[in-house]
Structures are given as structure tokens and as C-alpha cells.
Design an enzyme around this catalytic site. Structure first.
Site, short mmCIF file in Angstrom:
data_model
loop_
_atom_site.label_atom_id
_atom_site.label_comp_id
_atom_site.label_asym_id
_atom_site.label_seq_id
_atom_site.Cartn_x
_atom_site.Cartn_y
_atom_site.Cartn_z
N ALA A 8 7.75 -9.08 -8.23
CA ALA A 8 7.90 -10.12 -9.21
C ALA A 8 8.44 -11.47 -8.73
O ALA A 8 9.29 -11.54 -7.69
CB ALA A 8 8.52 -9.52 -10.36
N CYS A 9 7.60 -12.54 -8.96
CA CYS A 9 7.92 -13.89 -8.47
C CYS A 9 8.18 -14.71 -9.59
O CYS A 9 7.52 -14.32 -10.62
CB CYS A 9 7.21 -14.45 -7.39
#
Length: 104
Positions: A8-9
Site C-alpha cells: 500500500a502507498c
């Protein structure tokens, strides 16, 4: 070794999926069983199930933001790395996981 991975970013677009692809390739090339959940702009995809967690040896979070549902992984040792590290050095990240499992 069976690994569950969450990527996840902040924007949840390119880097989330790049990390997922690189880590999957590295895990498979090292002979590991892997399942990768992405938490991106489209929400959670390929969600890791309770059975996946039960069967896993370790969890890897390749994230730059908080993991949604992080409490699901309470029974596992969790290693966290930045998304950029997972993209640049996926083989080294997988090797680190193997060492972490051996040390447990």
C-alpha cells in the site's frame, strides 16, 4: 516458507502494484508460497483470508501508509519495509524474511 504480503502507498496506484509484482516474482523465484493483498485506489484486492494467515509463516507489509485491518495479522511475525525498498530490492526483502522466520 509461506508468506502473506500487503502492499500500500499513499496514492494507491502505481507503486502499490509494482511492489506486489516484484515481491511475487522474488518469492516465487526463491521457492516460497506467496499471496499478495493490495490496498490501493481500488480498495482491497486479493484479500488475505483468515485461512491464509493461519497457514502463513510470516507477514510482510510493504507499505508507506497504515495497513487496513492490520489486527488480522496478530498471530504472525510481521516485517515492515517501505514500498520503494520492495520495488528496488525484492530479492533482499525476501531473503530478510527467510532469516526472520529462521530466527523465530
Amino acid at each position: 516458507m509461506k508468506v502473506v504480503v500487503v502492499t500500500a502507498c499513499p496514492t494507491g496506484i502505481a507503486h502499490t502494484y509494482m511492489a506486489a509484482e516484484k515481491l511475487t516474482e522474488a518469492a516465487l523465484s526463491q521457492g516460497h508460497d506467496v499471496k499478495v493483498e493490495t490496498q490501493g485506489a481500488m480498495g482491497i484486492e486479493n484479500e488475505i483470508t483468515p485461512l491464509d494467515i493461519e497457514e502463513a509463516d510470516i507477514a510482510l507489509f510493504a507499505v508507506d501508509i497504515a495497513v487496513e485491518g492490520e489486527d488480522r495479522f496478530g498471530s504472525l511475525k510481521v516485517v515492515k519495509v517501505p514500498v520503494a525498498e520492495a520495488i528496488r530490492n525484492p530479492d533482499a526483502v525476501m531473503t530478510q524474511l527467510g532469516r526472520s522466520v529462521s530466527a523465530s
